[in-house]
Write a protein that holds these residues in place. Structure first.
Motif, PDB file in Angstrom:
ATOM      1  N   GLY A   1      -2.056   5.217  -4.823  1.00 47.97           N
ATOM      2  CA  GLY A   1      -0.896   4.579  -4.199  1.00 47.97           C
ATOM      3  C   GLY A   1      -1.226   3.667  -3.039  1.00 47.97           C
TER       4      GLY A   1
ATOM      5  N   ASP B   1      -0.384  -1.483  -0.606  1.00 54.31           N
ATOM      6  CA  ASP B   1       0.486  -0.341  -0.793  1.00 54.31           C
ATOM      7  C   ASP B   1       1.131  -0.479  -2.161  1.00 54.31           C
ATOM      8  OD1 ASP B   1       2.370   1.646  -0.846  1.00 54.31           O
ATOM      9  OD2 ASP B   1       3.236   1.195   1.118  1.00 54.31           O
TER      10      ASP B   1
ATOM     11  N   ASN C   1       2.967   1.585  -3.717  1.00 53.85           N
ATOM     12  CA  ASN C   1       4.303   2.149  -3.821  1.00 53.85           C
ATOM     13  C   ASN C   1       5.381   1.096  -3.557  1.00 53.85           C
ATOM     14  OD1 ASN C   1       3.409   4.869  -4.253  1.00 53.85           O
ATOM     15  ND2 ASN C   1       2.839   4.933  -2.073  1.00 53.85           N
ATOM     16  N   GLU C   2       4.949  -0.054  -3.057  1.00 53.76           N
ATOM     17  CA  GLU C   2       5.908  -1.132  -2.773  1.00 53.76           C
ATOM     18  C   GLU C   2       5.848  -2.236  -3.820  1.00 53.76           C
ATOM     19  OE1 GLU C   2       5.005  -2.533   1.101  1.00 53.76           O
ATOM     20  OE2 GLU C   2       5.705  -0.719   2.130  1.00 53.76           O
TER      21      GLU C   2
END
Length: 286
Positions: free
Chosen positions: A277, A282, A284-285
């Motif tokens: 992740g 990042d 997750n974005e």
């Protein structure tokens, strides 16, 4: 002709190799150390193929046929007993790969090819582990994601037979890939060049030359790379690239391949890229 294929290791590379092998018409067995790992790898193949159908890139009938030709298992030696080709795709550690290839060489038929998906380790050193089977050992270096990337490096070790190289090239082409043949050298062609670029991008990031996104954009727009070196590192795995960098630094003895402090730090923190992740980006974005 290669009709029965065994892929040992169901991770990022292994499940992809098994997928394209089954899609190309080979009876394929995907082996890992435990049943949950096997099921997870087969699930990733099914998800990839389902996505291909949804996007109109794979016919539903072709997906179903590929899945019919693909099976899982946890006993590598038993699976190799009737294979035409066994490909190891386990983590990039010499002791692990050498031990596995020695066991596979003993278990597979006398004419079976022994392929290693190593991205940097010496094929000659791996051949030392298999005794008389050395002429049947060849590097088969695929690229991630396997079902999309066209390149396969077919690596000729010092004792690899010409017929083994020819069979490896023919199989890669049967998978719809575009193979190149390289001689055994640290990092081969692709990893040596790719790691050099990636490590320099990391040093630039450390020195505040530009952001990760802008360094990547420079290579994507200025040099038409499909992906920048830092995003690619996240996709491959920072731990994988660190292992390769350490190996190349040790074997080639040049500062070009000394791992930058930022790479050492991120790996120590468990920031390994897309699979955790976080890496240089990042995930997750995204």
């Amino acid at each position: 002709m290669i009709r029965r294929v065994v892929v040992v290791g169901g991770g990022t590379m292994g499940h992809g190799i098994a997928q394209v092998s089954a899609m190309a018409g080979c009876e394929t067995t995907l082996v890992d150390t435990a049943e949950p790992l096997v099921e997870a790898a087969l699930g990733r193949v099914r998800a990839n193929l389902d996505k291909g159908v949804d996007r109109g890139k794979v016919e539903a009938a072709a997906r179903d046929e590929a899945l019919r030709r693909l099976r899982g298992g946890t006993d590598a030696e038993a699976a190799a007993a009737d294979a035409d080709l066994v490909v190891e795709a386990v983590p990039e550690r010499f002791d692990l790969k050498a031990d596995l290839l020695a066991r596979l060489a003993a278990a597979a038929p006398a004419g079976a090819l022994l392929g290693s998906n190593t991205s940097s380790l010496s094929i000659g050193d791996l051949q030392d582990a298999v005794g008389d089977a050395a002429p049947r050992v060849v590097g088969l270096h695929f690229f991630n994601p396997v079902h999309i990337m066209a390149l396969v490096e077919v690596v000729r070790g010092p004792r690899t037979a010409d017929a083994t190289v020819e069979a490896g090239v023919a199989w890669a082409r049967a998978l719809g890939k575009d193979p190149i043949v390289v001689n055994d050298a640290p990092g081969f062609a692709s990893s040596r060049l790719g790691i050099a670029l990636g490590l320099e991008a990391m040093r630039m990031l450390e020195q505040g030359v530009a952001s990760a996104a802008d360094i990547d954009k420079a290579m994507e727009l200025g040099y038409r790379h499909p992906m920048g070196p830092l995003r690619l590192t996240d996709l491959v795995g920072l731990d994988v690239r660190l292992d390769i960098a350490r190996y190349l630094h040790e074997t080639l003895g040049t500062e070009t391949f000394r791992p930058p402090a930022i790479l050492e730090r991120l790996v120590a923190e468990g920031r390994l890229g897309q699979k955790t992740g976080h890496g240089f980006y990042d995930w997750n974005e995204t």
